[in-house]
Motif scaffolding. Structure first.
Motif, mmCIF file in Angstrom:
data_model
loop_
_atom_site.group_PDB
_atom_site.id
_atom_site.type_symbol
_atom_site.label_atom_id
_atom_site.label_comp_id
_atom_site.label_asym_id
_atom_site.label_seq_id
_atom_site.Cartn_x
_atom_site.Cartn_y
_atom_site.Cartn_z
ATOM 1 N N ASP A 11 4.976 6.062 5.096
ATOM 2 C CA ASP A 11 5.422 6.232 3.986
ATOM 3 C C ASP A 11 5.140 8.020 3.424
ATOM 4 O O ASP A 11 3.975 8.751 4.646
ATOM 5 N N LYS A 56 2.152 1.847 -3.531
ATOM 6 C CA LYS A 56 1.141 1.730 -4.226
ATOM 7 C C LYS A 56 1.041 3.414 -4.385
ATOM 8 O O LYS A 56 -0.241 3.858 -5.095
ATOM 9 N N TYR A 57 0.395 3.683 -2.972
ATOM 10 C CA TYR A 57 0.167 5.558 -2.745
ATOM 11 C C TYR A 57 1.207 6.202 -2.527
ATOM 12 O O TYR A 57 0.517 7.174 -1.728
ATOM 13 N N LEU A 71 -6.643 -4.339 3.880
ATOM 14 C CA LEU A 71 -5.940 -3.631 5.179
ATOM 15 C C LEU A 71 -7.425 -4.862 5.827
ATOM 16 O O LEU A 71 -6.993 -4.906 7.763
ATOM 17 N N ARG A 86 -12.628 1.270 0.404
ATOM 18 C CA ARG A 86 -11.907 1.702 -0.311
ATOM 19 C C ARG A 86 -12.410 2.706 -0.992
ATOM 20 O O ARG A 86 -12.982 3.470 -0.969
ATOM 21 N N ASN A 135 -6.470 7.763 -6.612
ATOM 22 C CA ASN A 135 -6.645 6.617 -6.259
ATOM 23 C C ASN A 135 -7.716 5.600 -7.364
ATOM 24 O O ASN A 135 -7.593 4.591 -7.206
ATOM 25 N N ASN A 145 0.840 -1.266 0.157
ATOM 26 C CA ASN A 145 0.272 0.144 0.474
ATOM 27 C C ASN A 145 0.745 1.223 -0.075
ATOM 28 O O ASN A 145 0.364 2.199 -0.891
#
Ligand code: ADP
Length: 781
Positions: free
Chosen positions: A712, A687-688, A747, A731, A737, A684
């Motif tokens: 992050d 990804k984000y 998650l 989501r 995203n 994640n």
């Protein structure tokens, strides 16, 4: 006592003398011990001559027998019908038997050569006017010597002072009475001589003012005791009273402070000036009265009236006083305002009656009459129409008052505008009704726990969801816990314990569980949501919430899960074969070609991705059917993180991953599942966030747990989304995203795995700055 010298012209001496002269001359003295006047001694005749011609009352006793003479001036003292005229020529002892013992010693004293006497205002009662009268005399007894130089008689020069003495007595009595009255009325007296400025007060005045009790003082000294703010006013009032035009009236109230004791008093002084012919004031005298108590009462009354007015004002209360006998209505500005009238506008009973909406009038009258009849307070609420046409609600509280005949004569009370409350009440009723309808439509059950009173209220729907048929109050143990499915009991009980601890749950409660109907034995799935309310000390007060039957939804989900699980299983076998074929192809010579290598590598990656997706679905369905089994082992966190980084080096190559402090922590957990949690969080984070941004994994110890945090520098998450991140299939929907693939189960799985280990998982984030995902695991000890 006779004279040898009858040649003297006796009547020369006894001439004139008014009535007494006549009577003495006419008296037959030949029968008297003194004999005829021709033979009287010179001294007697001379004395008589003086006496008869004197206008001063005189009386004479002559010779050893004390034979009596008196003049016209003395005569009234003998009254009418008394001793006059027999007293002439009479022996003293015969004439005054009633007082002889008093006067004889005086006579003897003088006759025996003693000094003359002088008595003032002496009471010598005598018989006159047919009775014994109290008579006062001021008199002197003096000796008259005869020719031989011996005492011949006693001359009494006297004056009757009965009237003066009586007047004096009356004056004294009057003064005593006045003093008594002044005493009884607690009055002080004063007297000012305007010409000299001297001031005299009685002892009471002086005691109040703190002045010297005996002295006559200057007015200015007395004024000293008057408080400075009143002094000039008093001075002015005195000046005014001393002017003839004022009529001499003086009436003023002021305060004094005792010069000696500093005791203060409120005084009312009243007086009157007397003027002479030149219209000049010659005296100003009067009284003073201590009005402190009245003043205090009236001031208290004034104060409490003011206070009442202020309280009415502060509370925006109108006040009214309606007199039934006259129909007069007195009201304050706020009362008028309650009826839409300005403060200076006239307002009366008729306007009041006209303002009340007619349909409410009978009720208002009935309430008023009932209060009057029962002698109770009157309370009514009614709408009134303002002059501008708007409708306002008024609340009135009143008290009836009765005359001697028992009839109500007036009603006094207060009013306030309750329009807002009435509207709010109506709105509340509407909202309640709406809420009730929505609740009914949604088939929501509600519960309300009063943690202070220890009461628990469930509505009908709630009872149905627990299969309760009894109508008694519900109990936590016997109804709630007993109605829970055995597999859910412990979890839900723990949740409820947590919902009462603000620092743990913030009072939020959102759970799903199964119930087994206490009476109908039916299995139901419910979702319960609630909130605990705390006081300032974070003590839980109330726990309120709602319960929804999700049995159908749950069975749909189960069916869906079964389907996903079945499909995943079915997909897994062909996928494994595809994976094997790709491996085989990679081994053959053809694949040594660079292009083929690339293609096969990509195909392999896609198959791997698909595999992990299918694994995810399988995990979900396993989890939901309670098949999440943990194979615990001891391992070092740093080792695990390094393994993951190695395995997925391709995914992570776009980012800089740093790990700190994790090598010192060893846990007893399902290594594979914790690995999938870390992998998920790292994926994640990748990804984000932007390529080449940093990812930081840090381990630290907290309360016997190790906390693993993954930081992050990515897009971050909104506050409202953070809470829902761990929900299944959740989501975040936003532009950033939209094109990042995922199902929203990662998650959810992480949370289930961590909770299965007795740990916790949560996230913190600042949008556009980055996120941190933390999870905790119990440490080995
Ligand atoms: P998904 O497969 O959609 O990533 P997850 O359950 O792992 O499902 O994550 C749920 C949602 O949480 C994601 O769709 C994403 O919007 C958000 N999210 C998870 N991790 C991060 C992160 N590190 N930064 C920003 N958003 C994240």
């Amino acid at each position: 006592m006779s004279s040898d010298n009858p040649t003297i012209n006796t009547f020369q001496y006894l001439r004139d003398g008014g009535e007494m002269g006549k009577l003495i001359r006419a008296y037959d003295w030949s029968e008297n011990v003194l004999g005829k006047p021709e033979y009287w001694p010179q001294s007697l005749l001379t004395t008589l001559s003086i006496m008869l011609n004197s206008r001063f009352p005189m009386f004479l006793w002559w010779g050893p027998d004390l034979i009596q003479f008196y003049n016209d001036a003395y005569r009234p003292s003998l009254g009418n019908n008394g001793k006059h005229p027999t007293a002439i020529g009479q022996r003293g002892e015969d004439c005054w038997p009633e007082i002889w013992p008093i006067i004889k010693p005086l006579i003897d004293q003088v006759m025996s050569g003693g000094s003359s006497t002088f008595n003032e205002d002496q009471l010598i009662p005598i018989y006159r006017n047919n009775r014994l009268e109290d008579v006062y005399w001021t008199f002197s007894y003096s000796r008259v010597n005869d020719e031989s130089g011996n005492p011949g008689g006693v001359l009494v020069i006297c004056s009757e002072t009965t009237r003066q003495v009586q007047a004096h007595h009356e004056l004294l009595n009057a003064k005593n009475e006045l003093d008594f009255a002044l005493d009884a009325a607690d009055l002080g007296t004063w007297d000012l001589n305007p010409l000299t400025g001297s001031f005299v007060g009685n002892s009471r005045l002086k005691a109040w003012f703190g002045l010297n009790a005996d002295s006559e003082i200057e007015l200015s000294e007395a004024l000293e005791a008057i408080v400075p703010c009143d002094r000039e006013r008093v001075r002015e009032a005195i000046k005014q009273a001393l002017t003839y035009e004022s009529g001499g009236h003086y009436d003023i109230e002021y305060s004094i402070v005792n010069i000696e004791t500093a005791a203060s008093r409120n005084i009312r002084a009243m007086g009157k000036a007397i003027f002479n012919a030149n219209k000049e004031a010659i005296r100003l005298s009067g009284i003073i009265q201590d009005i402190t108590p009245e003043k205090t009462v009236s001031e208290q009354l004034k104060e409490s009236t003011q206070r009442l007015e202020m309280a009415l004002d502060a509370a925006n209360l109108g006040s009214f006083d309606l007199d039934f006998t006259t129909g007069n209505m007195i009201c304050n500005a706020q009362y008028k305002a309650n009826f839409g009238y300005p403060a200076d506008a006239p307002f009366n009973l008729q306007l009041f009656i006209d303002a009340i909406l007619p349909e409410y009038m009978p009720e208002v009258v009935a309430l008023r009459d009932k209060a009057i009849a029962n002698k109770t307070l009157y309370h009514a609420k009614y709408p009134v129409r303002w002059p501008d046409g708007s409708i306002h609600w008024i609340s009135v509280h009143g008290k009836p008052y009765y005359g001697r005949d028992g009839k109500a004569i007036r009603i006094i009370g207060v009013s306030n505008d309750i329009t807002r409350q009435v509207n709010a009440q109506k709105e509340l009723e509407r909202i309640y009704e709406q809420a009730r309808l929505s609740k009914e439509a949604a088939q929501l059950g509600t519960f309300d726990l009063d943690l202070q009173k220890g009461t628990m209220e469930w509505d009908e729907r709630c009872r149905t969801l627990f299969g309760i048929s009894h109508a008694d109050p519900v109990s936590y143990e016997k109804d709630f816990l007993a109605g829970l499915h055995p597999d859910d009991k412990e979890r839900i009980h723990k949740k409820i314990e947590e919902v009462y601890i603000k620092s743990v749950s913030n009072g939020d409660y959102d759970v799903e569980y199964r119930t087994i109907g206490l009476d109908d034995k039916k299995l139901r799935w419910v979702r319960a949501k609630g909130k605990t309310y705390f006081d300032e000390q974070d003590k839980p007060l109330r726990f309120i919430g709602s319960v929804l039957d999700i049995t159908e939804q749950k069975s749909d989900e189960l069916r869906k899960n079964d389907f996903i699980s079945m499909v995943s299983h079915e997909l897994k076998t062909p996928l494994t074969s595809v994976k094997a074929y790709i491996q085989m192809l990679m081994e053959i010579e053809l694949a040594k070609d660079e292009f083929m290598k690339q293609v096969l590598k990509k195909a392999d990656n896609q198959v791997k991705r698909m595999g992990s997706l299918i694994d995810g679905f399988l995990n979900v369905s396993r989890l939901e059917s309670g098949k999440l089994l943990l194979n615990k082992e001891h391992f070092n966190l740093n080792d695990l993180i390094e393994e993951i980084k190695d395995d997925a080096s391709l995914i992570f190559s776009s980012h800089v991953i740093k790990t700190t402090h994790c090598d010192t922590f060893t846990v007893n957990a399902d290594k594979e599942k914790i690995g999938s949690v870390i992998l998920n969080l790292l994926s994640n984070a990748v990804k984000y966030s932007q390529k080449n941004s940093a990812i930081h994994i840090d381990c630290s110890e907290h309360n016997g747990m190790v906390k693993i945090s993954v930081h992050d520098e990515g897009i971050g998450i909104n506050e409202q989304d953070i809470k829902k991140l761990f929900d299944r299939f959740y989501r975040v929907e936003n532009n950033q995203n939209r094109f990042i693939s995922g199902f929203g189960i990662g998650l959810y799985l992480c949370a289930e795995i961590i909770q299965g280990h007795g740990g916790n998982i949560w996230a913190e984030s600042t949008p556009d700055k980055g996120s941190v995902f933390h999870f905790t695991l119990p440490l080995l000890n």
